[in-house]
Design a protein around this motif. Structure first.
Motif, mmCIF file in Angstrom:
data_model
loop_
_atom_site.group_PDB
_atom_site.id
_atom_site.type_symbol
_atom_site.label_atom_id
_atom_site.label_comp_id
_atom_site.label_asym_id
_atom_site.label_seq_id
_atom_site.Cartn_x
_atom_site.Cartn_y
_atom_site.Cartn_z
ATOM 1 N N ARG A 51 38.815 42.609 37.781
ATOM 2 C CA ARG A 51 39.551 44.217 37.615
ATOM 3 C C ARG A 51 41.141 42.715 36.452
ATOM 4 O O ARG A 51 41.577 43.050 35.450
ATOM 5 C CB ARG A 51 39.865 45.256 37.660
ATOM 6 C CG ARG A 51 38.767 46.513 37.525
ATOM 7 C CD ARG A 51 39.072 47.492 37.224
ATOM 8 N NE ARG A 51 39.910 47.886 38.703
ATOM 9 C CZ ARG A 51 38.856 48.435 39.847
ATOM 10 N NH1 ARG A 51 37.835 49.040 39.579
ATOM 11 N NH2 ARG A 51 39.753 49.285 40.578
ATOM 12 N N VAL A 54 39.910 40.319 34.048
ATOM 13 C CA VAL A 54 39.553 40.912 32.988
ATOM 14 C C VAL A 54 41.076 40.881 32.349
ATOM 15 O O VAL A 54 41.604 40.126 31.038
ATOM 16 C CB VAL A 54 38.667 42.053 33.004
ATOM 17 C CG1 VAL A 54 39.055 42.345 31.394
ATOM 18 C CG2 VAL A 54 37.624 42.145 33.893
ATOM 19 N N ASP A 55 42.015 40.806 33.019
ATOM 20 C CA ASP A 55 43.520 41.328 32.529
ATOM 21 C C ASP A 55 43.912 40.173 32.119
ATOM 22 O O ASP A 55 44.960 40.188 31.032
ATOM 23 C CB ASP A 55 44.719 42.352 33.208
ATOM 24 C CG ASP A 55 43.782 44.016 33.167
ATOM 25 O OD1 ASP A 55 43.231 43.989 32.918
ATOM 26 O OD2 ASP A 55 44.593 44.489 33.825
ATOM 27 N N GLU A 60 34.600 38.350 32.141
ATOM 28 C CA GLU A 60 34.178 39.640 31.312
ATOM 29 C C GLU A 60 33.838 41.032 32.925
ATOM 30 O O GLU A 60 32.302 40.184 33.549
ATOM 31 C CB GLU A 60 33.337 40.111 30.463
ATOM 32 C CG GLU A 60 33.919 38.955 29.080
ATOM 33 C CD GLU A 60 32.938 38.566 27.869
ATOM 34 O OE1 GLU A 60 33.810 38.532 26.739
ATOM 35 O OE2 GLU A 60 32.109 37.779 28.220
ATOM 36 N N THR A 62 30.150 43.706 33.046
ATOM 37 C CA THR A 62 28.940 44.286 31.870
ATOM 38 C C THR A 62 28.754 44.710 32.525
ATOM 39 O O THR A 62 28.724 45.157 34.235
ATOM 40 C CB THR A 62 28.240 42.967 31.550
ATOM 41 O OG1 THR A 62 27.805 42.084 33.040
ATOM 42 C CG2 THR A 62 28.847 41.762 31.090
ATOM 43 N N VAL A 68 32.351 46.013 29.068
ATOM 44 C CA VAL A 68 32.972 47.707 29.216
ATOM 45 C C VAL A 68 34.254 47.231 29.552
ATOM 46 O O VAL A 68 34.282 46.106 29.947
ATOM 47 C CB VAL A 68 31.121 48.606 30.359
ATOM 48 C CG1 VAL A 68 30.562 47.857 30.133
ATOM 49 C CG2 VAL A 68 31.819 47.188 31.892
ATOM 50 N N ASP A 69 34.826 48.291 29.351
ATOM 51 C CA ASP A 69 35.967 48.590 29.371
ATOM 52 C C ASP A 69 36.161 48.531 31.265
ATOM 53 O O ASP A 69 35.466 49.809 32.363
ATOM 54 C CB ASP A 69 36.596 49.874 29.110
ATOM 55 C CG ASP A 69 37.850 49.728 29.710
ATOM 56 O OD1 ASP A 69 38.629 49.548 30.492
ATOM 57 O OD2 ASP A 69 38.689 50.661 28.776
ATOM 58 N N PRO A 70 37.022 47.392 31.926
ATOM 59 C CA PRO A 70 36.933 47.873 33.679
ATOM 60 C C PRO A 70 37.357 49.200 34.291
ATOM 61 O O PRO A 70 37.125 49.559 35.237
ATOM 62 C CB PRO A 70 37.441 46.704 34.303
ATOM 63 C CG PRO A 70 37.986 46.089 33.207
ATOM 64 C CD PRO A 70 37.205 46.930 31.809
ATOM 65 N N SER A 71 38.402 49.343 32.942
ATOM 66 C CA SER A 71 39.595 50.649 34.242
ATOM 67 C C SER A 71 38.486 52.332 33.364
ATOM 68 O O SER A 71 38.630 53.374 34.527
ATOM 69 C CB SER A 71 40.459 51.001 33.303
ATOM 70 O OG SER A 71 40.302 51.412 31.389
ATOM 71 N N THR A 72 37.227 51.551 33.263
ATOM 72 C CA THR A 72 36.259 53.632 32.507
ATOM 73 C C THR A 72 35.044 53.252 33.020
ATOM 74 O O THR A 72 34.135 54.189 33.277
ATOM 75 C CB THR A 72 36.201 53.738 31.509
ATOM 76 O OG1 THR A 72 35.826 52.963 30.494
ATOM 77 C CG2 THR A 72 37.315 53.769 30.569
ATOM 78 N N LYS A 82 34.182 35.061 30.764
ATOM 79 C CA LYS A 82 34.540 35.664 30.017
ATOM 80 C C LYS A 82 34.074 33.812 28.774
ATOM 81 O O LYS A 82 33.984 33.411 28.975
ATOM 82 C CB LYS A 82 36.094 35.285 29.691
ATOM 83 C CG LYS A 82 36.366 35.904 28.095
ATOM 84 C CD LYS A 82 37.821 36.512 27.959
ATOM 85 C CE LYS A 82 38.147 36.511 26.229
ATOM 86 N NZ LYS A 82 39.375 37.662 26.464
#
Length: 84
Positions: A51, A54-55, A60, A62, A68-72, A82
Motif C-alpha cells: 500500500r 501504491v501511494d 498497483e 489488483t 483496486v483501491d488498496p485501502s478497500t 505500475k
C-alpha cells in the motif's frame, strides 16, 4: 518506517524485477521469501508495504486482474509494477 518495512519493500521490488514486466506477485511470495517458518505473520506487513508503494506510485494492487483501491481491497490481492 522501520528497517523491516524497508526490507519488505525491497523484497517486493526484487521479486517483481525477477519476473516479466507484466507479471504479478502474491504477498505470500514476499512473506515466504522473507521467512520460511513465520511467513504468515508477515502477510499484513507485506500488504502494508504494498500500500505504501501504491501511494508512492511504484506499484498497483489488483484483484482478478483489475486495479483496486488498496485501502478497500478485501481478500486475495496481487502486486505488479505500475502501468502507464
Amino acid at each position: 518506517m522501520t528497517s523491516s518495512d524497508h526490507e519488505l519493500e525491497d523484497k517486493i521490488r526484487e521479486l517483481l524485477d525477477s519476473r516479466s514486466r507484466d507479471s504479478t506477485i502474491c504477498p505470500s511470495d514476499v512473506a515466504r521469501a522473507m521467512s520460511d517458518d513465520g511467513w504468515r505473520e508477515l502477510m499484513e506487513p507485506v500488504r502494508r508495504a504494498a500500500r505504501r508503494m501504491v501511494d508512492a506510485g511504484e506499484v498497483e494492487i489488483t484483484q482478478k486482474g483489475t486495479v483496486v483501491d488498496p485501502s478497500t481491497a478485501k481478500g486475495p490481492i496481487r502486486i505488479r509494477w505500475k502501468r502507464n
